[in-house]
Design a protein around this motif. Structure first.
Motif, short mmCIF file in Angstrom:
data_model
loop_
_atom_site.label_atom_id
_atom_site.label_comp_id
_atom_site.label_asym_id
_atom_site.label_seq_id
_atom_site.Cartn_x
_atom_site.Cartn_y
_atom_site.Cartn_z
N TRP A 1 -0.57 14.71 4.92
CA TRP A 1 -0.83 15.63 3.13
C TRP A 1 -1.95 15.32 3.38
CZ3 TRP A 1 3.43 11.42 3.21
CH2 TRP A 1 4.62 11.89 2.38
N LYS B 1 6.04 3.60 6.13
CA LYS B 1 7.56 2.48 6.25
C LYS B 1 8.18 4.14 5.64
CE LYS B 1 6.63 -1.59 3.94
NZ LYS B 1 5.83 -1.04 3.75
N SER B 2 7.89 3.78 4.30
CA SER B 2 9.04 4.81 3.45
C SER B 2 8.96 6.28 4.15
CB SER B 2 8.84 5.29 1.63
OG SER B 2 9.15 3.75 1.40
N THR B 3 7.94 6.87 4.11
CA THR B 3 7.92 8.39 4.77
C THR B 3 8.75 8.36 6.00
OG1 THR B 3 5.10 8.19 4.00
CG2 THR B 3 6.18 9.76 5.43
N ALA C 1 -0.07 10.10 6.76
CA ALA C 1 0.70 8.52 6.35
C ALA C 1 1.71 8.27 7.34
CB ALA C 1 1.94 9.52 5.85
N SER D 1 2.02 -2.49 1.93
CA SER D 1 1.85 -1.29 1.25
C SER D 1 1.72 0.41 1.93
CB SER D 1 1.97 -1.56 -0.34
OG SER D 1 2.65 -0.67 -0.97
N GLY D 2 1.53 1.20 1.94
CA GLY D 2 1.05 2.62 2.13
C GLY D 2 1.24 2.51 4.01
N CYS D 3 1.91 1.44 4.58
CA CYS D 3 1.27 2.49 5.85
C CYS D 3 2.22 2.96 6.41
CB CYS D 3 1.78 0.56 6.98
SG CYS D 3 3.55 0.13 7.06
P1 ADP Z 1 5.23 2.51 2.96
O1 ADP Z 1 5.97 2.79 2.44
O2 ADP Z 1 4.42 1.81 3.78
O3 ADP Z 1 4.38 1.86 1.20
P2 ADP Z 1 5.10 5.45 2.45
O4 ADP Z 1 4.97 6.12 3.30
O5 ADP Z 1 4.78 5.50 1.02
O6 ADP Z 1 4.08 4.30 2.74
O7 ADP Z 1 2.92 5.99 2.21
C1 ADP Z 1 2.13 6.30 3.22
C2 ADP Z 1 1.19 7.03 2.25
O8 ADP Z 1 1.38 8.60 2.52
C3 ADP Z 1 0.19 5.95 1.43
O9 ADP Z 1 -1.27 6.32 2.03
C4 ADP Z 1 0.62 7.07 0.59
O10 ADP Z 1 0.03 7.44 -0.35
C5 ADP Z 1 0.76 8.38 1.01
N1 ADP Z 1 2.14 9.67 0.97
C6 ADP Z 1 3.41 9.69 0.63
N2 ADP Z 1 3.48 10.87 0.09
C7 ADP Z 1 3.21 11.79 -0.29
C8 ADP Z 1 2.96 12.25 -0.81
N3 ADP Z 1 4.07 13.02 -1.34
N4 ADP Z 1 1.85 13.01 -0.90
C9 ADP Z 1 0.62 12.88 -0.81
N5 ADP Z 1 0.44 11.34 -0.02
C10 ADP Z 1 2.00 10.46 0.38
#
Ligand code: ADP
Length: 201
Positions: free
Chosen positions: A13, A42-44, A18, A38-40
């Motif tokens: 992004w 995983k969710s993405t 991400a 958090s932030g690594c």
């Molecule tokens: P986790 O699930 O491991 O906590 P995420 O996958 O949520 O991590 O996020 C990974 C990185 O991508 C983070 O730096 C987060 O701020 C960024 N990020 C996630 N979703 C978005 C988005 N929709 N727009 C911009 N940055 C995003």
């Protein structure tokens, strides 16, 4: 054969990386947990597999087919979220079968599937309750039932125990283990080491 395969997958992004050049191979019927701070990313990663986000580069394959351009509804995946995402005005049964109704699945078939999944997740006696009349663990069971009722081959769960106390969390993990034993392929995200460790007992 690999059932889910990520090949050099990246998601950016702007300047935020991400996910970068990620390669994963998952076999059918595996129970995989993404554990990390958090932030690594995983969710993405999970959302990319679900099709809720588009890859910036790389390929995602499910069952041998490149799904980069496939809608979430056609990937044969169902997603469970930390927040449960239930409709407050619908009761448990209506929440579970909502997607089937939208897809115009016939009533007898809906009811048969409802009875089956309610039994698997242990909600048979609570079908007429509204989400506000349930505990957090019961709400997450509704969300899991709603995912299961579509008979997906893959269940993706994003921090499904994130809002629950530890005893309830372990109950939900026992349920995922049971679903795994029934043959589902499961990918779960958590940042809690004890939850990930519990699944390996
Ligand atoms: P986790 O699930 O491991 O906590 P995420 O996958 O949520 O991590 O996020 C990974 C990185 O991508 C983070 O730096 C987060 O701020 C960024 N990020 C996630 N979703 C978005 C988005 N929709 N727009 C911009 N940055 C995003």
């Amino acid at each position: 054969m690999n059932y889910i395969q990520l090949k050099d997958v990246s998601k950016y992004w702007g300047t935020t990386k991400a996910v970068e050049n990620l390669n994963i191979e998952i076999k059918k019927g595996e129970f995989v947990i993404f554990l990390g701070p958090s932030g690594c990313g995983k969710s993405t990663t999970l959302r990319l597999i679900a099709g809720l986000e588009e890859v910036s580069s790389g390929q995602i394959e499910i069952d041998g087919t490149n799904v980069n351009n496939t809608d979430p509804a056609n990937r044969n995946v169902s997603m469970v979220f930390q927040s449960y995402a239930l409709f407050p005005h619908l009761n448990v049964a209506e929440n579970i079968i909502f997607g089937l109704k939208v897809r115009k699945v016939e009533k007898n078939e809906r009811n048969a599937r409802l009875v089956k999944v309610a039994e698997i997740v242990g909600l048979e006696d609570l079908l007429m309750r509204k989400p506000s009349e349930l505990s957090g663990g019961q709400r997450q069971r509704v969300a899991i039932a709603r995912a299961l009722v579509n008979d997906p081959s893959i269940i993706l769960a994003d921090e499904p125990t994130g809002n629950l106390d530890s005893k309830t969390s372990y109950g939900i993990m026992d349920l995922f283990t049971e679903l795994h034993n029934r043959g589902n392929t499961i990918i779960m995200v958590t940042h809690e080491e004890d939850i990930a460790a519990y699944s390996k007992r």
